[in-house]
Scaffold this motif. Structure first.
Motif, PDB file in Angstrom:
ATOM      1  N   LYS A 165     -14.927 -12.874   6.032  1.00  0.00           N
ATOM      2  CA  LYS A 165     -14.476 -11.671   5.311  1.00  0.00           C
ATOM      3  C   LYS A 165     -14.949 -11.721   3.866  1.00  0.00           C
ATOM      4  O   LYS A 165     -15.461 -10.721   3.322  1.00  0.00           O
ATOM      5  CB  LYS A 165     -12.951 -11.581   5.368  1.00  0.00           C
ATOM      6  CG  LYS A 165     -12.377 -10.433   4.557  1.00  0.00           C
ATOM      7  CD  LYS A 165     -10.847 -10.470   4.578  1.00  0.00           C
ATOM      8  CE  LYS A 165     -10.256  -9.383   3.685  1.00  0.00           C
ATOM      9  NZ  LYS A 165      -8.763  -9.449   3.674  1.00  0.00           N
ATOM     10  N   TYR A 166     -14.785 -12.873   3.220  1.00  0.00           N
ATOM     11  CA  TYR A 166     -15.213 -13.018   1.822  1.00  0.00           C
ATOM     12  C   TYR A 166     -16.720 -12.769   1.697  1.00  0.00           C
ATOM     13  O   TYR A 166     -17.173 -12.065   0.783  1.00  0.00           O
ATOM     14  CB  TYR A 166     -14.863 -14.425   1.328  1.00  0.00           C
ATOM     15  CG  TYR A 166     -15.514 -14.785   0.009  1.00  0.00           C
ATOM     16  CD1 TYR A 166     -14.936 -14.441  -1.198  1.00  0.00           C
ATOM     17  CD2 TYR A 166     -16.742 -15.464  -0.018  1.00  0.00           C
ATOM     18  CE1 TYR A 166     -15.535 -14.748  -2.410  1.00  0.00           C
ATOM     19  CE2 TYR A 166     -17.353 -15.781  -1.222  1.00  0.00           C
ATOM     20  CZ  TYR A 166     -16.752 -15.423  -2.409  1.00  0.00           C
ATOM     21  OH  TYR A 166     -17.372 -15.719  -3.601  1.00  0.00           O
ATOM     22  N   ARG A 167     -17.516 -13.348   2.585  1.00  0.00           N
ATOM     23  CA  ARG A 167     -18.979 -13.217   2.489  1.00  0.00           C
ATOM     24  C   ARG A 167     -19.428 -11.770   2.675  1.00  0.00           C
ATOM     25  O   ARG A 167     -20.342 -11.306   1.986  1.00  0.00           O
ATOM     26  CB  ARG A 167     -19.641 -14.123   3.526  1.00  0.00           C
ATOM     27  CG  ARG A 167     -19.589 -15.607   3.153  1.00  0.00           C
ATOM     28  CD  ARG A 167     -20.065 -16.486   4.281  1.00  0.00           C
ATOM     29  NE  ARG A 167     -20.137 -17.891   3.885  1.00  0.00           N
ATOM     30  CZ  ARG A 167     -20.247 -18.908   4.732  1.00  0.00           C
ATOM     31  NH1 ARG A 167     -20.298 -18.674   6.046  1.00  0.00           N
ATOM     32  NH2 ARG A 167     -20.304 -20.151   4.290  1.00  0.00           N
ATOM     33  N   LYS A 168     -18.805 -11.053   3.594  1.00  0.00           N
ATOM     34  CA  LYS A 168     -19.175  -9.654   3.791  1.00  0.00           C
ATOM     35  C   LYS A 168     -18.846  -8.821   2.553  1.00  0.00           C
ATOM     36  O   LYS A 168     -19.644  -7.983   2.122  1.00  0.00           O
ATOM     37  CB  LYS A 168     -18.447  -9.093   5.019  1.00  0.00           C
ATOM     38  CG  LYS A 168     -18.982  -9.607   6.348  1.00  0.00           C
ATOM     39  CD  LYS A 168     -18.251  -8.982   7.516  1.00  0.00           C
ATOM     40  CE  LYS A 168     -18.827  -9.474   8.849  1.00  0.00           C
ATOM     41  NZ  LYS A 168     -18.093  -8.892  10.003  1.00  0.00           N
ATOM     42  N   LEU A 169     -17.657  -9.044   1.981  1.00  0.00           N
ATOM     43  CA  LEU A 169     -17.285  -8.316   0.767  1.00  0.00           C
ATOM     44  C   LEU A 169     -18.209  -8.686  -0.400  1.00  0.00           C
ATOM     45  O   LEU A 169     -18.591  -7.825  -1.201  1.00  0.00           O
ATOM     46  CB  LEU A 169     -15.835  -8.619   0.393  1.00  0.00           C
ATOM     47  CG  LEU A 169     -14.769  -7.906   1.236  1.00  0.00           C
ATOM     48  CD1 LEU A 169     -13.384  -8.463   0.919  1.00  0.00           C
ATOM     49  CD2 LEU A 169     -14.808  -6.400   0.981  1.00  0.00           C
ATOM     50  N   ARG A 170     -18.569  -9.940  -0.485  1.00  0.00           N
ATOM     51  CA  ARG A 170     -19.456 -10.373  -1.571  1.00  0.00           C
ATOM     52  C   ARG A 170     -20.820  -9.704  -1.456  1.00  0.00           C
ATOM     53  O   ARG A 170     -21.395  -9.254  -2.457  1.00  0.00           O
ATOM     54  CB  ARG A 170     -19.608 -11.893  -1.547  1.00  0.00           C
ATOM     55  CG  ARG A 170     -20.520 -12.449  -2.640  1.00  0.00           C
ATOM     56  CD  ARG A 170     -20.582 -13.966  -2.564  1.00  0.00           C
ATOM     57  NE  ARG A 170     -21.415 -14.524  -3.613  1.00  0.00           N
ATOM     58  CZ  ARG A 170     -22.722 -14.755  -3.500  1.00  0.00           C
ATOM     59  NH1 ARG A 170     -23.345 -14.439  -2.367  1.00  0.00           N
ATOM     60  NH2 ARG A 170     -23.400 -15.283  -4.507  1.00  0.00           N
ATOM     61  N   ASP A 171     -21.349  -9.625  -0.231  1.00  0.00           N
ATOM     62  CA  ASP A 171     -22.645  -8.959  -0.039  1.00  0.00           C
ATOM     63  C   ASP A 171     -22.568  -7.493  -0.454  1.00  0.00           C
ATOM     64  O   ASP A 171     -23.463  -6.976  -1.135  1.00  0.00           O
ATOM     65  CB  ASP A 171     -23.077  -9.072   1.427  1.00  0.00           C
ATOM     66  CG  ASP A 171     -23.492 -10.487   1.805  1.00  0.00           C
ATOM     67  OD1 ASP A 171     -23.750 -11.291   0.894  1.00  0.00           O
ATOM     68  OD2 ASP A 171     -23.557 -10.785   3.011  1.00  0.00           O
ATOM     69  N   ALA A 172     -21.482  -6.810  -0.037  1.00  0.00           N
ATOM     70  CA  ALA A 172     -21.321  -5.396  -0.388  1.00  0.00           C
ATOM     71  C   ALA A 172     -21.162  -5.229  -1.893  1.00  0.00           C
ATOM     72  O   ALA A 172     -21.731  -4.306  -2.500  1.00  0.00           O
ATOM     73  CB  ALA A 172     -20.112  -4.810   0.344  1.00  0.00           C
ATOM     74  N   TRP A 173     -20.396  -6.114  -2.526  1.00  0.00           N
ATOM     75  CA  TRP A 173     -20.169  -6.050  -3.977  1.00  0.00           C
ATOM     76  C   TRP A 173     -21.470  -6.254  -4.749  1.00  0.00           C
ATOM     77  O   TRP A 173     -21.778  -5.512  -5.680  1.00  0.00           O
ATOM     78  CB  TRP A 173     -19.129  -7.097  -4.354  1.00  0.00           C
ATOM     79  CG  TRP A 173     -18.926  -7.289  -5.830  1.00  0.00           C
ATOM     80  CD1 TRP A 173     -18.432  -6.389  -6.717  1.00  0.00           C
ATOM     81  CD2 TRP A 173     -19.210  -8.478  -6.579  1.00  0.00           C
ATOM     82  NE1 TRP A 173     -18.388  -6.939  -7.974  1.00  0.00           N
ATOM     83  CE2 TRP A 173     -18.854  -8.214  -7.922  1.00  0.00           C
ATOM     84  CE3 TRP A 173     -19.714  -9.730  -6.244  1.00  0.00           C
ATOM     85  CZ2 TRP A 173     -19.004  -9.174  -8.932  1.00  0.00           C
ATOM     86  CZ3 TRP A 173     -19.856 -10.685  -7.240  1.00  0.00           C
ATOM     87  CH2 TRP A 173     -19.509 -10.402  -8.565  1.00  0.00           C
ATOM     88  N   GLN A 174     -22.229  -7.250  -4.334  1.00  0.00           N
ATOM     89  CA  GLN A 174     -23.484  -7.524  -5.045  1.00  0.00           C
ATOM     90  C   GLN A 174     -24.491  -6.386  -4.866  1.00  0.00           C
ATOM     91  O   GLN A 174     -25.210  -6.028  -5.799  1.00  0.00           O
ATOM     92  CB  GLN A 174     -24.088  -8.843  -4.550  1.00  0.00           C
ATOM     93  CG  GLN A 174     -23.341 -10.073  -5.044  1.00  0.00           C
ATOM     94  CD  GLN A 174     -24.130 -11.341  -4.835  1.00  0.00           C
ATOM     95  OE1 GLN A 174     -24.683 -11.569  -3.771  1.00  0.00           O
ATOM     96  NE2 GLN A 174     -24.190 -12.179  -5.861  1.00  0.00           N
TER      97      GLN A 174
END
Length: 593
Positions: A165-174
């Motif tokens: 979940k964290y990695r998916k949100l991080r990709d979207a945020w970046q």
């Protein structure tokens, strides 16, 4: 699990085959006989870098072949393996096992095979990742790295879902952040690009070309350029077929000589008799009259569609010039121009650099940052809670490994963000953290061998023997806490290095406990560890050019090998008695626990 391995011309081993089973398998032998070549072979099957210097002297290549079974794995692991096999075109053997092979040439590159198919070495790594866990001296050194320590804690904490979940949100945020920064920094440039695209789309829209219009115009212009010749040819053909009854200037003689009149007279002549043959020919002439009539009518329609004057040609040429203006600028033909226009409209939709659009992007970045901070906090909380439990359980295991005064700790701290950090994230606490690919946490293992000593990072405080026991204690705890590794094979290469006495017995006991739910293979020089073996394999020289082989030990042979390991005197009655005592004690210990 690993059911069999065959090694040819690797190090000291000429040709050796070893069969493995469930439980604890130990490999022993004199120094220099090639015990660790079995582990080296497994590393090769795991996709490790091939070293041509490992090829036995006098041989052209070394070959390692392993047979694996998957019956003891969970459904998820089996599904992953089947997907990898399908993707590689590999096949299972008749008994359902999978054969992996690696050859190392003295002169050329290595080759890898999986299920009868040639595959990249990386594919072997992906395959054995679900089946083998290798622990050698280099693996102990890797335990000192922060990313390995974080990975071990995550395995214990079971945070796969939170981390994903964290990695998916991080990709979207970046992605959103890069888009916002790019549009903000390039606002003028993007506005100019948008103006150019609008001008081009307006130009194309004004001309409004139809698909394939440029090709159809070529044919129409060619026809109009030859208008008189086409009219003369079509008119002459029509008169020849049907006469010129509708043409006041037509010659009456030509009218009587039309094809339709001639065919009509011939048909009438044939039908005036009762002869069947002539009647059949008359029927054929009737079909010919039908064809002549159809062609004549089509020629009439063709003549009616021809322009009456040459001004139409000027219009077509002007239209062709308009289309050529577009094809010179945007594409080779009109279909390409229309495709370019579609792409331009899509690009234009992305180039909104208005204040409203930028504000919307900024809001999106801020929303994703809040979500990401929440996901990071959940991950950090899970790691912090698990760190206390894991440290406590590893410390308890170390106590059982004759390190009663040792203390093992795990600290979870926040990675600070630098001033120019592109991945800086504001947490709910207000702190600025570096949002890495695995979270915002720094995980560090600490160790003190005795009470009263300052706990220091593991890399600075543990000796070789202590590090071996820390790694074993950690693996025991991780294996006990997780079912994900059940049914897999764990390989330890001299994990008991620098250990002896009571600690050696405890290591054997822990390895035997691990082997209850998975296959464990250990290369050891300690008789206290070897005494716990379910299967005892010995690597020794066979007397032929110093080559080594592998054989299974049972009964007296096993007693003699433990006696050799104890005192270096396999013929000593005292040593053999001590060896039998070790085996009996280990058997009783396993039954009791």
């Amino acid at each position: 699990m690993l059911s069999e391995i065959r090694i040819e011309s690797l190090g000291a081993i000429s040709v050796a085959t070893a069969e493995f089973g469930r439980g604890l398998t130990v490999l022993t032998g004199e120094t220099g006989t090639g015990k660790t070549m079995v582990v080296t072979g497994l590393h090769l099957l795991g996709g490790a870098r091939a070293d041509a210097n490992r090829v036995r002297s006098g041989a052209e290549r070394a070959v390692v072949e392993g047979r694996f079974t998957t019956a003891d794995l969970d459904d998820k692991s089996v599904a992953l393996l089947d997907e990898l096999l399908d993707g590689s075109g590999a096949e299972r053997d008749e008994d359902g096992s999978i054969i992996a092979l690696r050859s190392v040439s003295r002169e050329g590159p290595s080759r890898a095979y999986l299920g009868g198919r040639s595959v990249p070495a990386k594919s072997l790594s992906g395959f054995t990742a679900e089946l083998l866990t290798l622990h050698g001296q280099n693996d102990q050194l890797r335990l000192m790295r922060p990313d390995e320590q974080r990975g071990a804690l995550d395995r214990f904490a079971g945070v796969d879902a939170k981390l994903e979940k964290y990695r998916k949100l991080r990709d979207a945020w970046q992605t959103a952040r890069r888009d916002f920064v790019d549009r903000s920094n390039r606002a003028r440039e993007l506005a100019q690009e948008a103006d150019r695209l609008k001008f081009a789309l307006d130009e194309i829209g004004t001309v409004d070309p139809a698909p394939g219009e440029d090709d159809s115009l070529v044919g129409e212009i060619r026809r109009l350029s030859e208008l008189d010749a086409l009219r003369e040819a079509a008119s002459g053909a029509r008169v020849a077929l049907a006469g010129a009854a509708d043409d006041a200037s037509a010659d009456p003689t030509a009218q009587s000589a039309s094809a339709a009149d001639c065919l009509g007279r011939a048909k009438a002549a044939l039908e005036s008799t009762d002869d069947s043959t002539l009647g059949g020919l008359a029927a054929q002439l009737d079909e010919a009259l039908t064809v002549v009539g159809d062609v004549s009518r089509e020629l009439g329609g063709y003549l009616g569609e021809l322009p009456s004057d040459a001004s139409t040609l000027d219009g077509k040429l002007a239209r062709q010039a308009e289309l050529r203006t577009l094809t010179r600028k945007y594409a080779a033909d009109i279909d390409g121009v229309l495709a370019w226009a579609r792409e331009a409209r899509e690009r234009l939709a992305q180039l909104d650099v208005s204040e409203e659009a930028l504000a919307g992007l900024q809001r999106r970045v801020e929303e994703l940052a809040l979500e990401l901070a929440g996901a990071a906090a959940e991950l950090s909380k899970a790691r912090t809670q698990a760190a206390k439990r894991l440290a406590k359980e590893v410390t308890r295991e170390l106590s059982g490994l004759a390190m009663a005064d040792a203390e093992f700790t795990i600290s979870v701290s926040t990675m600070p963000a630098t001033a120019d950090d592109p991945a800086a994230l504001t947490l709910s606490t207000g702190a600025r953290a570096h949002a890495g690919g695995d979270g915002v946490d720094l995980v560090e293992f600490g160790f003190a061998a005795h009470r009263g000593m300052t706990v220091l990072p593991l890399a600075k405080s543990a000796s070789g023997g202590e590090l071996s026991r820390v790694m074993l204690a950690l693996e025991v705890v991780l294996a006990t806490s997780s079912s994900r590794t059940a049914g897999t094979t764990m390989v330890f290469d001299e994990v008991d290095a620098g250990v002896g006495g009571r600690a050696a017995v405890q290591i054997g006991r822990r390895l035997a406990r691990l082997a209850r739910t998975r296959q464990v293979i250990v290369v050891t020089h300690l008789p206290q560890v070897a005494a716990y073996a379910d299967i005892h394999l010995m690597v020794d020289t066979n007397g032929k050019n110093g080559a080594s082989g592998v054989r299974r030990l049972d009964g007296d042979d096993r007693v003699n090998e433990l006696a050799r390991m104890l005192a270096g005197l396999g013929d000593s009655d005292t040593a053999r008695a001590h060896a039998r005592e070790l085996i009996e004690a280990a058997d009783c210990d396993r039954i009791a626990t």
